[in-house]
Design a protein around this motif. Structure first.
Motif, short mmCIF file in Angstrom:
data_model
loop_
_atom_site.label_atom_id
_atom_site.label_comp_id
_atom_site.label_asym_id
_atom_site.label_seq_id
_atom_site.Cartn_x
_atom_site.Cartn_y
_atom_site.Cartn_z
N UNK A 10 54.16 -51.99 -65.87
CA UNK A 10 54.85 -52.78 -64.82
C UNK A 10 56.03 -52.00 -64.26
N UNK A 11 56.76 -51.30 -65.11
CA UNK A 11 57.90 -50.49 -64.64
C UNK A 11 57.41 -49.35 -63.75
N UNK A 12 56.30 -48.72 -64.12
CA UNK A 12 55.75 -47.64 -63.30
C UNK A 12 55.24 -48.19 -61.97
N UNK A 13 54.62 -49.35 -61.99
CA UNK A 13 54.15 -49.97 -60.74
C UNK A 13 55.33 -50.34 -59.84
N UNK A 14 56.37 -50.88 -60.44
CA UNK A 14 57.57 -51.22 -59.64
C UNK A 14 58.21 -49.97 -59.08
N UNK A 15 58.26 -48.91 -59.87
CA UNK A 15 58.83 -47.66 -59.38
C UNK A 15 58.02 -47.04 -58.26
N UNK A 16 56.71 -47.25 -58.27
CA UNK A 16 55.89 -46.67 -57.22
C UNK A 16 55.92 -47.51 -55.95
N UNK A 17 56.20 -48.79 -56.06
CA UNK A 17 56.20 -49.67 -54.89
C UNK A 17 57.54 -49.64 -54.17
N UNK A 18 58.61 -49.41 -54.88
CA UNK A 18 59.96 -49.47 -54.29
C UNK A 18 60.10 -48.57 -53.06
N UNK A 19 59.70 -47.28 -53.09
CA UNK A 19 59.90 -46.46 -51.88
C UNK A 19 58.99 -46.84 -50.71
N UNK A 20 57.91 -47.55 -50.99
CA UNK A 20 57.03 -47.99 -49.90
C UNK A 20 57.72 -49.05 -49.06
N UNK A 21 58.38 -49.99 -49.72
CA UNK A 21 59.05 -51.08 -49.01
C UNK A 21 60.49 -50.76 -48.62
N UNK A 22 61.11 -49.85 -49.34
CA UNK A 22 62.49 -49.45 -49.06
C UNK A 22 62.55 -47.93 -48.91
N UNK A 23 62.22 -47.39 -47.72
CA UNK A 23 62.15 -45.94 -47.55
C UNK A 23 63.48 -45.22 -47.75
N UNK A 24 64.60 -45.93 -47.62
CA UNK A 24 65.89 -45.27 -47.80
C UNK A 24 66.14 -44.95 -49.28
N UNK A 65 59.48 -45.97 -65.11
CA UNK A 65 59.87 -46.24 -63.73
C UNK A 65 60.04 -44.98 -62.91
N UNK A 66 60.61 -43.95 -63.50
CA UNK A 66 60.78 -42.69 -62.77
C UNK A 66 59.45 -41.97 -62.57
N UNK A 67 58.54 -42.11 -63.49
CA UNK A 67 57.21 -41.53 -63.30
C UNK A 67 56.50 -42.25 -62.15
N UNK A 68 56.65 -43.56 -62.07
CA UNK A 68 56.08 -44.29 -60.95
C UNK A 68 56.73 -43.90 -59.64
N UNK A 69 58.02 -43.67 -59.67
CA UNK A 69 58.75 -43.24 -58.48
C UNK A 69 58.29 -41.85 -58.02
#
Length: 84
Positions: A10-24, A65-69
């Motif tokens: 879940x942390x990896x999924x959240x980390x991978x989704x964050x830049x898609x919705x928040x490009x900054x 989370x950082x791996x997902x990011x």
């Protein structure tokens, strides 16, 4: 044991989704790799005792989370190819 794995996914999924919705919040892949490497070494260096379980779990979730990011460039390319 499986709860920790599920929370890591879940942390990896959240980390991978964050830049898609928040490009900054997009970070270069090298910085996320270094952050994940630091989390991994800190997890390895922290002794496995009852008092350190929360700290070790935080390092684990940070690593996931950082791996997902760090998957952001791959996900951005896939979204450009097939935006469905």
């Amino acid at each position: 044991m499986y709860t920790s794995l599920a929370m890591g996914v879940v942390a990896a999924a959240a980390g991978s989704i964050v830049p898609v919705y928040f490009p900054f919040l997009h970070l270069p892949g090298f910085l996320t790799f270094l952050g994940a490497l630091v989390c991994m070494f800190m997890l390895k260096a922290t002794p496995h005792t009852e008092d350190n379980l929360g700290k070790r779990f935080s390092f684990f979730l940070g690593f996931c989370g950082l791996q997902g990011l760090s998957l952001n460039p791959l996900l951005s390319h896939v979204i450009e190819v097939d935006p469905r």
